[in-house]
Design a protein around this motif. Structure first.
Motif, PDB file in Angstrom:
ATOM      1  N   THR A   7       0.802  -1.221   0.000  1.00  0.00           N
ATOM      2  CA  THR A   7       0.000   0.000   0.000  1.00  0.00           C
ATOM      3  C   THR A   7       0.835   1.271   0.000  1.00  0.00           C
ATOM      4  O   THR A   7       0.289   2.349  -0.195  1.00  0.00           O
ATOM      5  CB  THR A   7      -0.920   0.020   1.233  1.00  0.00           C
ATOM      6  N   GLY A   8       2.137   1.174   0.221  1.00  0.00           N
ATOM      7  CA  GLY A   8       2.952   2.359   0.364  1.00  0.00           C
ATOM      8  C   GLY A   8       3.665   2.745  -0.916  1.00  0.00           C
ATOM      9  O   GLY A   8       3.826   1.947  -1.832  1.00  0.00           O
ATOM     10  N   PRO A   9       4.123   3.999  -0.996  1.00  0.00           N
ATOM     11  CA  PRO A   9       4.867   4.463  -2.167  1.00  0.00           C
ATOM     12  C   PRO A   9       6.321   4.013  -2.106  1.00  0.00           C
ATOM     13  O   PRO A   9       6.759   3.384  -1.140  1.00  0.00           O
ATOM     14  CB  PRO A   9       4.750   5.982  -2.038  1.00  0.00           C
ATOM     15  N   ALA A  10       7.067   4.343  -3.127  1.00  0.00           N
ATOM     16  CA  ALA A  10       8.487   4.019  -3.140  1.00  0.00           C
ATOM     17  C   ALA A  10       9.259   4.876  -2.158  1.00  0.00           C
ATOM     18  O   ALA A  10      10.234   4.419  -1.548  1.00  0.00           O
ATOM     19  CB  ALA A  10       9.058   4.199  -4.549  1.00  0.00           C
ATOM     20  N   LEU A  11       8.811   6.119  -1.959  1.00  0.00           N
ATOM     21  CA  LEU A  11       9.591   7.060  -1.151  1.00  0.00           C
ATOM     22  C   LEU A  11       8.676   7.882  -0.252  1.00  0.00           C
ATOM     23  O   LEU A  11       7.652   8.405  -0.696  1.00  0.00           O
ATOM     24  CB  LEU A  11      10.386   8.006  -2.065  1.00  0.00           C
ATOM     25  N   SER A  12       9.061   7.974   1.009  1.00  0.00           N
ATOM     26  CA  SER A  12       8.445   8.903   1.954  1.00  0.00           C
ATOM     27  C   SER A  12       9.470   9.988   2.285  1.00  0.00           C
ATOM     28  O   SER A  12      10.648   9.686   2.492  1.00  0.00           O
ATOM     29  CB  SER A  12       8.020   8.191   3.243  1.00  0.00           C
ATOM     30  N   ILE A  13       9.023  11.227   2.351  1.00  0.00           N
ATOM     31  CA  ILE A  13       9.899  12.344   2.714  1.00  0.00           C
ATOM     32  C   ILE A  13       9.376  12.932   4.023  1.00  0.00           C
ATOM     33  O   ILE A  13       8.244  13.424   4.083  1.00  0.00           O
ATOM     34  CB  ILE A  13       9.937  13.406   1.612  1.00  0.00           C
ATOM     35  N   VAL A  14      10.191  12.838   5.068  1.00  0.00           N
ATOM     36  CA  VAL A  14       9.795  13.273   6.406  1.00  0.00           C
ATOM     37  C   VAL A  14      10.441  14.625   6.687  1.00  0.00           C
ATOM     38  O   VAL A  14      11.671  14.760   6.630  1.00  0.00           O
ATOM     39  CB  VAL A  14      10.218  12.246   7.462  1.00  0.00           C
ATOM     40  N   VAL A  15       9.604  15.614   7.010  1.00  0.00           N
ATOM     41  CA  VAL A  15      10.088  16.982   7.229  1.00  0.00           C
ATOM     42  C   VAL A  15       9.565  17.484   8.571  1.00  0.00           C
ATOM     43  O   VAL A  15       8.363  17.722   8.720  1.00  0.00           O
ATOM     44  CB  VAL A  15       9.617  17.930   6.111  1.00  0.00           C
ATOM     45  N   PRO A  16      10.430  17.658   9.583  1.00  0.00           N
ATOM     46  CA  PRO A  16       9.994  18.332  10.808  1.00  0.00           C
ATOM     47  C   PRO A  16       9.834  19.822  10.539  1.00  0.00           C
ATOM     48  O   PRO A  16      10.693  20.447   9.913  1.00  0.00           O
ATOM     49  CB  PRO A  16      11.143  18.063  11.798  1.00  0.00           C
ATOM     50  N   VAL A  17       8.714  20.391  10.982  1.00  0.00           N
ATOM     51  CA  VAL A  17       8.392  21.790  10.678  1.00  0.00           C
ATOM     52  C   VAL A  17       8.325  22.580  11.973  1.00  0.00           C
ATOM     53  O   VAL A  17       7.543  22.258  12.874  1.00  0.00           O
ATOM     54  CB  VAL A  17       7.051  21.901   9.924  1.00  0.00           C
ATOM     55  N   TYR A  18       9.159  23.612  12.055  1.00  0.00           N
ATOM     56  CA  TYR A  18       9.143  24.521  13.214  1.00  0.00           C
ATOM     57  C   TYR A  18       9.494  25.912  12.699  1.00  0.00           C
ATOM     58  O   TYR A  18      10.561  26.116  12.134  1.00  0.00           O
ATOM     59  CB  TYR A  18      10.146  24.061  14.271  1.00  0.00           C
ATOM     60  N   ASN A  19       8.573  26.852  12.864  1.00  0.00           N
ATOM     61  CA  ASN A  19       8.741  28.204  12.312  1.00  0.00           C
ATOM     62  C   ASN A  19       9.043  28.135  10.812  1.00  0.00           C
ATOM     63  O   ASN A  19       9.885  28.884  10.301  1.00  0.00           O
ATOM     64  CB  ASN A  19       9.858  28.961  13.032  1.00  0.00           C
ATOM     65  N   GLY A  20       8.344  27.259  10.127  1.00  0.00           N
ATOM     66  CA  GLY A  20       8.608  27.051   8.705  1.00  0.00           C
ATOM     67  C   GLY A  20       7.499  27.521   7.787  1.00  0.00           C
ATOM     68  O   GLY A  20       7.463  27.125   6.615  1.00  0.00           O
ATOM     69  N   ALA A  21       6.596  28.377   8.274  1.00  0.00           N
ATOM     70  CA  ALA A  21       5.449  28.792   7.462  1.00  0.00           C
ATOM     71  C   ALA A  21       5.878  29.479   6.169  1.00  0.00           C
ATOM     72  O   ALA A  21       5.210  29.360   5.143  1.00  0.00           O
ATOM     73  CB  ALA A  21       4.541  29.717   8.281  1.00  0.00           C
ATOM     74  N   ALA A  22       7.003  30.187   6.191  1.00  0.00           N
ATOM     75  CA  ALA A  22       7.429  30.951   5.022  1.00  0.00           C
ATOM     76  C   ALA A  22       8.091  30.090   3.958  1.00  0.00           C
ATOM     77  O   ALA A  22       8.184  30.502   2.799  1.00  0.00           O
ATOM     78  CB  ALA A  22       8.386  32.069   5.452  1.00  0.00           C
ATOM     79  N   THR A  23       8.553  28.897   4.322  1.00  0.00           N
ATOM     80  CA  THR A  23       9.332  28.092   3.376  1.00  0.00           C
ATOM     81  C   THR A  23       8.710  26.747   3.041  1.00  0.00           C
ATOM     82  O   THR A  23       9.007  26.179   1.987  1.00  0.00           O
ATOM     83  CB  THR A  23      10.745  27.833   3.946  1.00  0.00           C
ATOM     84  N   VAL A  24       7.845  26.219   3.912  1.00  0.00           N
ATOM     85  CA  VAL A  24       7.390  24.842   3.713  1.00  0.00           C
ATOM     86  C   VAL A  24       6.527  24.712   2.453  1.00  0.00           C
ATOM     87  O   VAL A  24       6.526  23.661   1.790  1.00  0.00           O
ATOM     88  CB  VAL A  24       6.628  24.338   4.963  1.00  0.00           C
ATOM     89  N   GLY A  25       5.815  25.770   2.078  1.00  0.00           N
ATOM     90  CA  GLY A  25       5.007  25.716   0.862  1.00  0.00           C
ATOM     91  C   GLY A  25       5.866  25.546  -0.382  1.00  0.00           C
ATOM     92  O   GLY A  25       5.558  24.722  -1.260  1.00  0.00           O
ATOM     93  N   ASP A  26       6.953  26.321  -0.468  1.00  0.00           N
ATOM     94  CA  ASP A  26       7.865  26.185  -1.603  1.00  0.00           C
ATOM     95  C   ASP A  26       8.516  24.805  -1.617  1.00  0.00           C
ATOM     96  O   ASP A  26       8.715  24.206  -2.685  1.00  0.00           O
ATOM     97  CB  ASP A  26       8.945  27.263  -1.550  1.00  0.00           C
ATOM     98  N   LEU A  27       8.852  24.298  -0.433  1.00  0.00           N
ATOM     99  CA  LEU A  27       9.475  22.984  -0.346  1.00  0.00           C
ATOM    100  C   LEU A  27       8.522  21.899  -0.852  1.00  0.00           C
ATOM    101  O   LEU A  27       8.905  21.055  -1.680  1.00  0.00           O
ATOM    102  CB  LEU A  27       9.888  22.691   1.104  1.00  0.00           C
ATOM    103  N   VAL A  28       7.286  21.910  -0.372  1.00  0.00           N
ATOM    104  CA  VAL A  28       6.321  20.893  -0.786  1.00  0.00           C
ATOM    105  C   VAL A  28       6.037  20.994  -2.285  1.00  0.00           C
ATOM    106  O   VAL A  28       5.936  19.976  -2.987  1.00  0.00           O
ATOM    107  CB  VAL A  28       5.025  21.009   0.031  1.00  0.00           C
ATOM    108  N   GLY A  29       5.926  22.222  -2.815  1.00  0.00           N
ATOM    109  CA  GLY A  29       5.700  22.386  -4.242  1.00  0.00           C
ATOM    110  C   GLY A  29       6.820  21.781  -5.075  1.00  0.00           C
ATOM    111  O   GLY A  29       6.575  21.113  -6.087  1.00  0.00           O
ATOM    112  N   ALA A  30       8.066  21.994  -4.635  1.00  0.00           N
ATOM    113  CA  ALA A  30       9.208  21.437  -5.368  1.00  0.00           C
ATOM    114  C   ALA A  30       9.257  19.917  -5.243  1.00  0.00           C
ATOM    115  O   ALA A  30       9.594  19.221  -6.213  1.00  0.00           O
ATOM    116  CB  ALA A  30      10.502  22.056  -4.840  1.00  0.00           C
ATOM    117  N   LEU A  31       8.908  19.390  -4.084  1.00  0.00           N
ATOM    118  CA  LEU A  31       8.915  17.936  -3.900  1.00  0.00           C
ATOM    119  C   LEU A  31       7.812  17.280  -4.732  1.00  0.00           C
ATOM    120  O   LEU A  31       8.010  16.200  -5.303  1.00  0.00           O
ATOM    121  CB  LEU A  31       8.742  17.587  -2.419  1.00  0.00           C
TER     122      LEU A  31
END
Length: 350
Positions: A7-31
C-alpha cells in the motif's frame, strides 16, 4: 529491483516543521514536482511551532498532487523526536529526512533516493563541499562529528547530516528500538547497520529567518548522543579515577620519603590546595555525569513521552478537504512510548 509495500509508495519524505510557514510551501511544491518511480508521499511533522505553520501545512495537505500527511504534535519535542514521529508514519520503501528551510535543494532528493536504492544501502548520508551555516554552527558540527567517531559505531569521517535516506528495513527497526524521551536518530542507525554510504550534495543559504538551533538546543542534542548511546564516558571516568589514584599514590610515596630523609617538614600548601581543587572538580564532574545517566533512566521509567500526536490531517472529503484523525490514547499512532492493548492488537499504523 525495488521492493515496495503493498500500500505504500516508493519514497516517503519526512520533514519536521518549526517556524517554517514561510518556506514549507515552496518545499512541498518542489517535492511534488519530482518524478519518483513508484510515487512519493510527504510527511510534515509540525513540532509545536509558534507560527502558523500548522495552518499552512493543512492547506498543503488539501491541495492536489502527491499526498501530504500532516502530524500535529501536542507541544515542541525537538527535531529528532519529530523525525521519529514522522518515520513511524512513513509507509515508503525508502524514507528521506530533510529540514524545512530549503538549505537542502529539493532536486537533490531524487539523486539521494536513487543512490540508496541502486546501491541497496540501509542508509545514505549527504555531505557538502561548503556548508552555508554560521562559523560557530560549523565548528559545533565538526566537534559533534568528532565525538560521534569516538562514541558511536560509525565509519570514521562520515559526516552526520539531517538530510539522509533510510531503507524500510532500517526505518522499522529505528522506530521500534527506542522509546525513551531523548532519541538520537544517528545513534539508533549505527546500532542497527553499517551498510551505509554517502553522497555529496549542494547546500544553500537559508531562505528565510534564522536557524532554530540555539546553543542550548545543540548542547541538548550533543548530550543525547554523548550519554544515551555509549557507556564510554563511564569507562573514561574509571580510567580518570585510576590515573589520579596512581598520581596520588606516587605523591604520597614521595612525601613519605622526603619526610624520612629530610630534617625539614614537607612543604607545599599551594600545590596541596591545587590538587584538592582539581580532584574535587573531577569528582563533581563524574558525579554529574552519573547523575545525567540516572536522570535519563528516571525519565524513561516514568514514561516521559518521546512525542505525542494530537491530530493527523490528510486529503479527504472532510471539512476543508481534509480527513482528521485523532489517535487513541496509548497506541503507537498516538505517540511513543505506548502500551499494547490487550491481546497485542494495534489500533494505529506501526
Amino acid at each position: 529491483m525495488l521492493e515496495t509495500s503493498e500500500t505504500g509508495p516508493a519514497l516517503s519524505i519526512v520533514v519536521p516543521v518549526y517556524n517554517g510557514a514561510a518556506t514549507v510551501g515552496d518545499l512541498v511544491g518542489a517535492l511534488r514536482a519530482l518524478e519518483i518511480e513508484g510515487g512519493l508521499e510527504i510527511v510534515l511533522v509540525v513540532d509545536g511551532s509558534p507560527d502558523n505553520s500548522l495552518d499552512v501545512c493543512k492547506q498543503l495537505a488539501a491541495e492536489p498532487g502527491a499526498p501530504v500527511i500532516v502530524l500535529s504534535l501536542s507541544r515542541n519535542f525537538g527535531e529528532h523526536n519529530a523525525v521519529m514521529a514522522g518515520l513511524a508514519r512513513a509507509r515508503g520503501s525508502y524514507a528521506i529526512t530533510m529540514d524545512d528551510d530549503l538549505q537542502n535543494p529539493p532536486e537533490e532528493v531524487r539523486r539521494l533516493f536513487e543512490h540508496a536504492r541502486d546501491g541497496n544501502y540501509d542508509a545514505v548520508y549527504t555531505y557538502y563541499e561548503e556548508k552555508k551555516h554560521a562559523a560557530w554552527r560549523n565548528l559545533g558540527s565538526r566537534f559533534t562529528n568528532w565525538c560521534a567517531d569516538k562514541l558511536i559505531d560509525k565509519p570514521p569521517g562520515l559526516y552526520l547530516s539531517s538530510f539522509r535516506c533510510m531503507s524500510r528495513y532500517l526505518v522499522e527497526r529505528v522506530t521500534a528500538s527506542y522509546e525513551g524521551p531523548s532519541p538520537y536518530v544517528d545513534g539508533l542507525i549505527f546500532q542497527i547497520t553499517q551498510n551505509v554510504s554517502r553522497l555529496q550534495v549542494n547546500h544553500l543559504p537559508r531562505a528565510e529567518g534564522r536557524s532554530n538551533y540555539t546553543l542550548r538546543r545543540l548542547l541538548r542534542l550533543w548530550l543525547a548522543m554523548f550519554l544515551n548511546f555509549s557507556v564510554m564516558p563511564l569507562r573514561g571516568a574509571t580510567i580518570l579515577g585510576l590515573v589520579f589514584g596512581a598520581l596520588g599514590a606516587l605523591a604520597a610515596a614521595v612525601t613519605i620519603v622526603e619526610a624520612i630523609i629530610s630534617d625539614k617538614p614537607p612543604q607545599g600548601w599551594a600545590s596541596l590546595m591545587v590538587a584538592v581543587l582539581v580532584l574535587a572538580g573531577v569528582q563533581l564532574l563524574v558525579i554529574g555525569m552519573i547523575g545525567e545517566y540516572l536522570g535519563s533512566m528516571f525519565l524513561a521509567v516514568n514514561r516521559k513521552p518521546q512525542y505525542l500526536v494530537r491530530e493527523v490531517f490528510r486529503r479527504g472529503p472532510g471539512p476543508g478537504g481534509l480527513d482528521i484523525e485523532r489517535p487513541k490514547v496509548d497506541t503507537r499512532a498516538a505517540g511513543q512510548p505506548h502500551r499494547e492493548p490487550p491481546g497485542g492488537a494495534s489500533h494505529g499504523p506501526g
